[in-house]
Design an enzyme around this catalytic site. Structure first.
Site, PDB file in Angstrom:
ATOM      1  N   GLY A  61      28.064  31.839  34.523  1.00 17.39           N
ATOM      2  CA  GLY A  61      26.823  31.847  36.026  1.00 17.39           C
ATOM      3  C   GLY A  61      26.789  30.006  34.985  1.00 17.39           C
ATOM      4  N   GLU A  82      39.339  43.229  46.367  1.00 18.29           N
ATOM      5  CA  GLU A  82      39.415  43.536  48.001  1.00 18.29           C
ATOM      6  C   GLU A  82      40.178  43.759  48.698  1.00 18.29           C
ATOM      7  OE1 GLU A  82      37.520  39.580  49.355  1.00 18.29           O
ATOM      8  OE2 GLU A  82      35.275  40.314  48.002  1.00 18.29           O
ATOM      9  N   THR A 140      32.660  34.589  32.780  1.00 17.03           N
ATOM     10  CA  THR A 140      32.035  33.655  33.605  1.00 17.03           C
ATOM     11  C   THR A 140      30.873  33.744  33.770  1.00 17.03           C
ATOM     12  OG1 THR A 140      32.830  34.434  36.173  1.00 17.03           O
ATOM     13  CG2 THR A 140      33.663  31.849  34.816  1.00 17.03           C
ATOM     14  N   GLY A 197      40.580  37.178  47.671  1.00 16.85           N
ATOM     15  CA  GLY A 197      42.307  37.239  47.403  1.00 16.85           C
ATOM     16  C   GLY A 197      42.534  35.790  48.055  1.00 16.85           C
ATOM     17  N   THR A 203      29.477  30.190  47.334  1.00 21.12           N
ATOM     18  CA  THR A 203      30.241  31.121  46.942  1.00 21.12           C
ATOM     19  C   THR A 203      32.091  30.748  47.292  1.00 21.12           C
ATOM     20  OG1 THR A 203      29.525  31.800  49.046  1.00 21.12           O
ATOM     21  CG2 THR A 203      31.638  32.535  49.395  1.00 21.12           C
ATOM     22  N   GLY A 212      36.815  35.306  51.501  1.00 16.53           N
ATOM     23  CA  GLY A 212      38.389  36.321  51.066  1.00 16.53           C
ATOM     24  C   GLY A 212      38.420  36.062  49.136  1.00 16.53           C
ATOM     25  N   ASP A 265      35.645  32.269  42.538  1.00 16.42           N
ATOM     26  CA  ASP A 265      37.531  32.322  43.303  1.00 16.42           C
ATOM     27  C   ASP A 265      37.660  30.647  42.430  1.00 16.42           C
ATOM     28  OD1 ASP A 265      37.158  34.665  44.275  1.00 16.42           O
ATOM     29  OD2 ASP A 265      36.659  33.880  46.524  1.00 16.42           O
ATOM     30  N   GLY A 290      30.894  26.577  52.216  1.00 17.64           N
ATOM     31  CA  GLY A 290      32.285  27.132  52.892  1.00 17.64           C
ATOM     32  C   GLY A 290      33.091  27.923  51.498  1.00 17.64           C
ATOM     33  N   ASN A 325      40.836  33.344  48.576  1.00 16.53           N
ATOM     34  CA  ASN A 325      40.582  32.317  48.435  1.00 16.53           C
ATOM     35  C   ASN A 325      41.071  30.979  47.190  1.00 16.53           C
ATOM     36  OD1 ASN A 325      38.088  32.071  50.227  1.00 16.53           O
ATOM     37  ND2 ASN A 325      36.421  33.100  48.852  1.00 16.53           N
TER      38      ASN A 325
END
Ligand code: RIB
Length: 294
Positions: free
Chosen positions: A213, A136, A211, A40, A239, A38, A243, A278, A42
Site C-alpha cells: 500500500g 477469481e 505490495t 484477470g 481499483t 476483473g 493489477d 475505473g 485488468n
C-alpha cells in the site's frame, strides 16, 4: 515468450460514497459508473499496455461482448475467451472519499471453467511461456498442475485470498505477486519482513513481490531484496492499482530489465492508475509511464 492469463472478467458497478456502508445502514450514493474490470483482464490489459504479448482466456456471458472489444482496442489476444450461457461476472464497488474501495464479487461465468476448456487453451502454449493467475476463476488447482507439467512459468496473484487457495500446490509457483494481507494469510505472519522470510522459506525458488500500500513494495528472490517506495499522488480510485503493478512487473521481466527498474516502472504505472476512475481504462500505457519517469 508469451503471457497467458486464465482469469476473470467482471462488469464493475462503481458507486462513490462518503464512507463504506456499515451493517444495517442504508446509504445514498453519489455517482454510479460502469467499468470493465476483473483482476484477470485488468492484469492482461496492464501486460499489454506495458508492451508485452498477452493472451487472455476465460468465460463471459452474452452481456460480456464489451470485453472482446476492449481486448481488440488495447492489444490483448482474445482467441481463448469463450462466451457461454451464463451471466458475466460482476462487482459492486464502493469508493469512499479517501479513494478506498470495497468490493462485492459475483463470479458468474468466471466460475464456469471446465477441464476440457483449460486443456484446450493450454495446448496453444509451451514450456517457458508465462501463465498469469488470480483467484477469481474456478479450477485453479487443476490449472496450476497442468501448466506446471508443461513446464510453464506460473505467476500467481492470490487475490482475493480464500480457502480454495489451500487446495493449490503453491510450490509450483515461480512468481508470487501479492499484498501484505494475502502474504499474511499464506504465512501467518504480520510484518512485511517476516512475511517475506516465511514465503522464501516455503518457496525458496520463487520470486516474490509484496505490495505494501502506501509503504510501496518489496521484492525478494534468493539473496536479492529490493524496496520500492510509492510515488505520491492525489488518488481518486485505487481499483486495479495492484493489477497494474502486476502487469507491468511481468512485462518488465519479459523485457529483461533489472528488477529495481521494473519495480520503479510498476510503481509509477500504479500511481498513474489511481489518479483515474475505473479499472481497465485507468491503466496507463508504457509511453505515459516512461514520460512520467523522466
Ligand atoms: O483488482 C480490482 C478488480 O477486483 C476490480 O476490477 C473488480 O472486478 C475485482 O475483481
Amino acid at each position: 515468450m508469451k503471457v497467458l492469463t486464465i482469469g476473470s472478467m467482471n462488469i464493475d458497478h462503481v458507486y462513490s460514497v462518503d464512507h463504506i456502508v456499515q451493517p444495517g445502514e442504508t446509504l445514498t450514493t453519489g455517482s454510479m459508473n460502469i467499468y470493465l474490470g476483473g483482476k484477470g483482464i485488468n492484469q492482461s490489459m496492464a501486460v499489454a499496455k506495458a508492451g508485452a504479448e498477452v493472451y487472455h482466456s476465460g468465460m463471459i456471458g452474452k452481456d460480456g461482448t464489451l470485453f472482446l472489444e476492449a481486448c481488440k482496442e488495447y492489444g490483448v489476444n482474445s482467441d481463448y475467451i469463450r462466451k457461454i450461457n451464463e451471466k458475466t461476472g460482476h462487482t459492486i464497488i464502493q469508493v469512499d472519499k479517501n479513494a478506498q474501495n470495497c468490493i462485492l464479487l459475483y463470479g458468474g461465468a468466471n466460475q464456469c471453467l471446465t477441464e476440457e476448456f483449460v486443456d484446450e487453451v493450454l495446448s496453444h502454449f509451451e514450456k517457458d511461456d508465462i501463465l498469469l493467475l488470480q483467484n477469481e476463476v474456478n479450477l485453479l488447482p487443476y490449472i496450476i498442475d497442468k501448466a506446471y507439467e508443461m513446464g510453464m512459468q506460473i505467476a500467481l496473484n492470490p487475490s482475493p485470498f480464500d480457502d480454495k487457495l489451500h487446495a493449490c500446490d503453491l510450490s509450483k509457483i515461480s512468481i508470487f505477486l501479492l499484498n501484505e494481507i494475502e502474504g499474511g494469510q499464506i504465512t501467518g505472519e504480520t510484518e512485511p519482513a517476516a512475511i517475506l522470510d516465511k514465503l522464501q522459506e516455503l518457496y525458496p525458488e520463487a520470486r516474490i513481490v509484496l505490495t505494501l500500500g502506501k509503504d510501496g513494495a518489496v521484492y525478494a528472490h534468493k539473496d536479492e531484496r529490493y524496496e520500492q517506495p510509492i510515488f505520491k499522488v492525489q488518488a481518486v480510485d485505487t481499483t486495479a492499482a495492484g493489477d497494474t503493478f502486476t502487469g507491468y512487473f511481468l512485462a518488465g521481466l519479459i523485457d529483461g530489465m533489472a528488477v529495481p527498474d521494473i519495480l520503479r516502472m510498476s510503481a509509477k504505472a500504479s500511481s498513474i492508475a489511481v489518479t483515474r476512475p475505473g479499472a481497465v481504462q485507468s491503466i496507463p500505457y508504457r509511453s505515459e509511464v516512461e514520460e512520467a519517469l523522466k
